[in-house]
Design a protein around this motif. Structure first.
Motif, PDB file in Angstrom:
ATOM      1  N   ALA A 282      56.180 -32.605  17.034  1.00  0.00           N
ATOM      2  CA  ALA A 282      56.385 -31.409  16.201  1.00  0.00           C
ATOM      3  C   ALA A 282      57.363 -31.742  15.073  1.00  0.00           C
ATOM      4  CB  ALA A 282      56.943 -30.268  17.048  1.00  0.00           C
ATOM      5  N   ALA A 283      57.144 -31.177  13.911  1.00  0.00           N
ATOM      6  CA  ALA A 283      58.038 -31.444  12.775  1.00  0.00           C
ATOM      7  C   ALA A 283      59.439 -30.885  13.026  1.00  0.00           C
ATOM      8  CB  ALA A 283      57.455 -30.851  11.498  1.00  0.00           C
ATOM      9  N   ILE A 284      59.522 -29.766  13.755  1.00  0.00           N
ATOM     10  CA  ILE A 284      60.806 -29.099  14.003  1.00  0.00           C
ATOM     11  C   ILE A 284      61.014 -28.904  15.494  1.00  0.00           C
ATOM     12  CG2 ILE A 284      62.242 -27.075  13.495  1.00  0.00           C
ATOM     13  CD1 ILE A 284      60.229 -26.461  11.164  1.00  0.00           C
ATOM     14  N   ALA A 285      62.237 -29.223  15.952  1.00  0.00           N
ATOM     15  CA  ALA A 285      62.635 -28.909  17.326  1.00  0.00           C
ATOM     16  C   ALA A 285      63.816 -27.952  17.260  1.00  0.00           C
ATOM     17  CB  ALA A 285      63.030 -30.173  18.080  1.00  0.00           C
ATOM     18  N   PHE A 286      63.694 -26.817  17.927  1.00  0.00           N
ATOM     19  CA  PHE A 286      64.775 -25.830  18.012  1.00  0.00           C
ATOM     20  C   PHE A 286      65.485 -26.008  19.354  1.00  0.00           C
ATOM     21  CE2 PHE A 286      62.023 -23.877  14.867  1.00  0.00           C
ATOM     22  CZ  PHE A 286      62.922 -23.298  13.972  1.00  0.00           C
ATOM     23  N   VAL A 287      66.805 -26.106  19.302  1.00  0.00           N
ATOM     24  CA  VAL A 287      67.597 -26.267  20.525  1.00  0.00           C
ATOM     25  C   VAL A 287      68.508 -25.055  20.685  1.00  0.00           C
ATOM     26  CG1 VAL A 287      69.281 -27.695  21.759  1.00  0.00           C
ATOM     27  CG2 VAL A 287      67.565 -28.789  20.269  1.00  0.00           C
ATOM     28  N   GLY A 288      68.360 -24.336  21.796  1.00  0.00           N
ATOM     29  CA  GLY A 288      69.220 -23.202  22.090  1.00  0.00           C
ATOM     30  C   GLY A 288      70.311 -23.593  23.076  1.00  0.00           C
ATOM     31  N   GLU A 289      70.994 -22.603  23.615  1.00  0.00           N
ATOM     32  CA  GLU A 289      72.108 -22.858  24.535  1.00  0.00           C
ATOM     33  C   GLU A 289      71.596 -23.182  25.944  1.00  0.00           C
ATOM     34  OE1 GLU A 289      75.976 -20.397  25.017  1.00  0.00           O
ATOM     35  OE2 GLU A 289      74.652 -19.719  26.626  1.00  0.00           O
ATOM     36  N   GLN A 290      70.997 -22.184  26.579  1.00  0.00           N
ATOM     37  CA  GLN A 290      70.492 -22.316  27.942  1.00  0.00           C
ATOM     38  C   GLN A 290      69.477 -21.201  28.175  1.00  0.00           C
ATOM     39  OE1 GLN A 290      73.287 -21.424  31.091  1.00  0.00           O
ATOM     40  NE2 GLN A 290      74.067 -19.629  30.041  1.00  0.00           N
ATOM     41  N   PRO A 291      68.647 -21.338  29.223  1.00  0.00           N
ATOM     42  CA  PRO A 291      67.726 -20.242  29.527  1.00  0.00           C
ATOM     43  C   PRO A 291      68.502 -18.986  29.913  1.00  0.00           C
ATOM     44  CG  PRO A 291      67.291 -22.195  30.899  1.00  0.00           C
ATOM     45  CD  PRO A 291      68.565 -22.437  30.179  1.00  0.00           C
ATOM     46  N   GLY A 292      67.930 -17.831  29.618  1.00  0.00           N
ATOM     47  CA  GLY A 292      68.492 -16.562  30.066  1.00  0.00           C
ATOM     48  C   GLY A 292      67.770 -16.088  31.312  1.00  0.00           C
ATOM     49  N   ASP A 293      68.017 -14.862  31.694  1.00  0.00           N
ATOM     50  CA  ASP A 293      67.443 -14.302  32.910  1.00  0.00           C
ATOM     51  C   ASP A 293      65.909 -14.322  32.870  1.00  0.00           C
ATOM     52  OD1 ASP A 293      67.791 -12.761  35.466  1.00  0.00           O
ATOM     53  OD2 ASP A 293      66.715 -11.242  34.316  1.00  0.00           O
ATOM     54  N   GLN A 294      65.318 -13.826  31.771  1.00  0.00           N
ATOM     55  CA  GLN A 294      63.846 -13.789  31.681  1.00  0.00           C
ATOM     56  C   GLN A 294      63.245 -15.182  31.610  1.00  0.00           C
ATOM     57  OE1 GLN A 294      63.683 -10.039  28.881  1.00  0.00           O
ATOM     58  NE2 GLN A 294      61.621 -10.688  29.375  1.00  0.00           N
ATOM     59  N   GLU A 295      63.928 -16.083  30.879  1.00  0.00           N
ATOM     60  CA  GLU A 295      63.445 -17.458  30.767  1.00  0.00           C
ATOM     61  C   GLU A 295      63.435 -18.118  32.147  1.00  0.00           C
ATOM     62  OE1 GLU A 295      64.642 -16.253  26.733  1.00  0.00           O
ATOM     63  OE2 GLU A 295      65.606 -16.028  28.670  1.00  0.00           O
ATOM     64  N   ASP A 296      64.498 -17.855  32.917  1.00  0.00           N
ATOM     65  CA  ASP A 296      64.593 -18.425  34.261  1.00  0.00           C
ATOM     66  C   ASP A 296      63.470 -17.885  35.147  1.00  0.00           C
ATOM     67  OD1 ASP A 296      66.021 -19.893  36.409  1.00  0.00           O
ATOM     68  OD2 ASP A 296      66.328 -17.873  37.202  1.00  0.00           O
ATOM     69  N   ARG A 297      63.198 -16.587  35.048  1.00  0.00           N
ATOM     70  CA  ARG A 297      62.161 -15.979  35.888  1.00  0.00           C
ATOM     71  C   ARG A 297      60.758 -16.464  35.499  1.00  0.00           C
ATOM     72  NH1 ARG A 297      64.812 -12.103  38.876  1.00  0.00           N
ATOM     73  NH2 ARG A 297      66.659 -11.199  37.896  1.00  0.00           N
ATOM     74  N   GLU A 298      60.518 -16.625  34.175  1.00  0.00           N
ATOM     75  CA  GLU A 298      59.188 -17.037  33.709  1.00  0.00           C
ATOM     76  C   GLU A 298      59.025 -18.552  33.620  1.00  0.00           C
ATOM     77  OE1 GLU A 298      57.438 -14.967  30.380  1.00  0.00           O
ATOM     78  OE2 GLU A 298      58.692 -13.210  30.753  1.00  0.00           O
ATOM     79  N   GLY A 299      60.160 -19.278  33.611  1.00  0.00           N
ATOM     80  CA  GLY A 299      60.095 -20.734  33.529  1.00  0.00           C
ATOM     81  C   GLY A 299      59.739 -21.263  32.148  1.00  0.00           C
ATOM     82  N   ARG A 300      60.002 -20.436  31.100  1.00  0.00           N
ATOM     83  CA  ARG A 300      59.689 -20.840  29.720  1.00  0.00           C
ATOM     84  C   ARG A 300      60.874 -20.507  28.813  1.00  0.00           C
ATOM     85  NH1 ARG A 300      55.188 -17.890  27.423  1.00  0.00           N
ATOM     86  NH2 ARG A 300      55.296 -19.495  25.830  1.00  0.00           N
ATOM     87  N   PRO A 301      61.128 -21.338  27.795  1.00  0.00           N
ATOM     88  CA  PRO A 301      62.247 -21.070  26.892  1.00  0.00           C
ATOM     89  C   PRO A 301      61.936 -19.975  25.873  1.00  0.00           C
ATOM     90  CG  PRO A 301      61.105 -23.051  26.173  1.00  0.00           C
ATOM     91  CD  PRO A 301      60.428 -22.587  27.450  1.00  0.00           C
ATOM     92  N   PHE A 302      62.953 -19.215  25.516  1.00  0.00           N
ATOM     93  CA  PHE A 302      62.877 -18.202  24.452  1.00  0.00           C
ATOM     94  C   PHE A 302      61.749 -17.197  24.641  1.00  0.00           C
ATOM     95  CE2 PHE A 302      65.492 -21.455  22.409  1.00  0.00           C
ATOM     96  CZ  PHE A 302      66.514 -20.671  21.898  1.00  0.00           C
ATOM     97  N   VAL A 303      61.723 -16.553  25.804  1.00  0.00           N
ATOM     98  CA  VAL A 303      60.743 -15.488  26.052  1.00  0.00           C
ATOM     99  C   VAL A 303      61.420 -14.127  26.249  1.00  0.00           C
ATOM    100  CG1 VAL A 303      58.925 -16.978  26.977  1.00  0.00           C
ATOM    101  CG2 VAL A 303      60.643 -16.017  28.541  1.00  0.00           C
ATOM    102  N   GLY A 304      62.749 -14.098  26.278  1.00  0.00           N
ATOM    103  CA  GLY A 304      63.493 -12.860  26.442  1.00  0.00           C
ATOM    104  C   GLY A 304      63.794 -12.199  25.106  1.00  0.00           C
ATOM    105  N   PRO A 305      64.783 -11.297  25.065  1.00  0.00           N
ATOM    106  CA  PRO A 305      65.129 -10.591  23.829  1.00  0.00           C
ATOM    107  C   PRO A 305      65.481 -11.522  22.656  1.00  0.00           C
ATOM    108  CG  PRO A 305      66.189  -9.549  25.712  1.00  0.00           C
ATOM    109  CD  PRO A 305      65.569 -10.814  26.213  1.00  0.00           C
ATOM    110  N   ALA A 306      66.260 -12.576  22.915  1.00  0.00           N
ATOM    111  CA  ALA A 306      66.603 -13.521  21.835  1.00  0.00           C
ATOM    112  C   ALA A 306      65.352 -14.258  21.351  1.00  0.00           C
ATOM    113  CB  ALA A 306      67.665 -14.518  22.305  1.00  0.00           C
ATOM    114  N   GLY A 307      64.455 -14.557  22.282  1.00  0.00           N
ATOM    115  CA  GLY A 307      63.202 -15.220  21.917  1.00  0.00           C
ATOM    116  C   GLY A 307      62.324 -14.358  21.032  1.00  0.00           C
TER     117      GLY A 307
END
Length: 196
Positions: free
Chosen positions: A38-63
């Motif tokens: 990918a041309a761009i990689a975005f790096v966040g802090e850590q998974p949140g509650d929803q990310e942890d439950r779904e097992g995917r990055p940036f799927v909660g409110p910040a996502g």
């Protein structure tokens, strides 16, 4: 873990998934996602509650904010790689709620080898640090986003530092929030152009 040298993203992800969490909280890792190369990689802090439950990055409110800002900046989420500096959700249990806990610099450094190997394997043109924790993970030292927001270099890898979308969620004043969102989209437009 540094003694192991995975040669593919699949092998690295297998290592990360099998490892014990390096922060207190979640019992499984949330891996990065997106196309290798990918041309761009975005790096966040850590998974949140929803990310942890779904097992995917940036799927909660910040996502949701990140997705909207990417769309407004002309970036297709499916074409970029998204991951986190810390791969496990660090939280404190309060009743039924899991309250996000910011990872310490020591914890960020413990995850750094995984992140740098991940970026080496994905090989993006540009790495975007979303917030101070991501910037610290990528530079190896504490960083003030307000002082260094903009173009950066992460170990000779072209980069860009901007706010984490969760920052926008915490702004109480609607006018200030709108202005901050506009500035975030402007950053993402610069990111898009730098990676073109």
């Amino acid at each position: 873990m540094e003694t192991q040298d995975p040669k593919s993203l699949k092998a690295l992800n297998k290592l990360i998934s099998a490892a014990e969490p390096l922060v207190s909280g979640a019992d499984h890792a949330v891996l990065g996602e997106g196309p290798q190369g990918a041309a761009i990689a975005f790096v966040g802090e850590q998974p949140g509650d929803q990310e942890d439950r779904e097992g995917r990055p940036f799927v909660g409110p910040a996502g949701k904010i990140l997705n909207q800002a990417m769309a407004d900046a002309g970036i297709d989420r499916k074409s970029v790689y998204v991951t986190n500096a810390v791969k496990h959700f660090k939280f404190e249990q309060r009743g039924k709620k899991r309250i996000h806990q910011k990872p310490t610099m020591g914890e960020v450094k413990r995850y750094r080898w995984w992140l740098m190997k991940e970026l080496e394997l994905v090989h993006p043109k540009l790495v975007v640090a979303l917030g101070g924790t991501a910037a610290a993970a990528l530079t190896g030292k504490a960083v003030s986003v307000t002082k260094v927001r903009g173009k950066a270099s992460f170990e000779n890898r072209p980069g860009y530092i901007t706010v984490h979308p969760s920052y926008l969620l915490r702004i109480p004043d609607e006018a200030d929030k709108a202005a901050a969102y506009k500035a975030f989209v402007a950053d993402l437009r610069k990111v898009r152009d730098l990676a073109a």
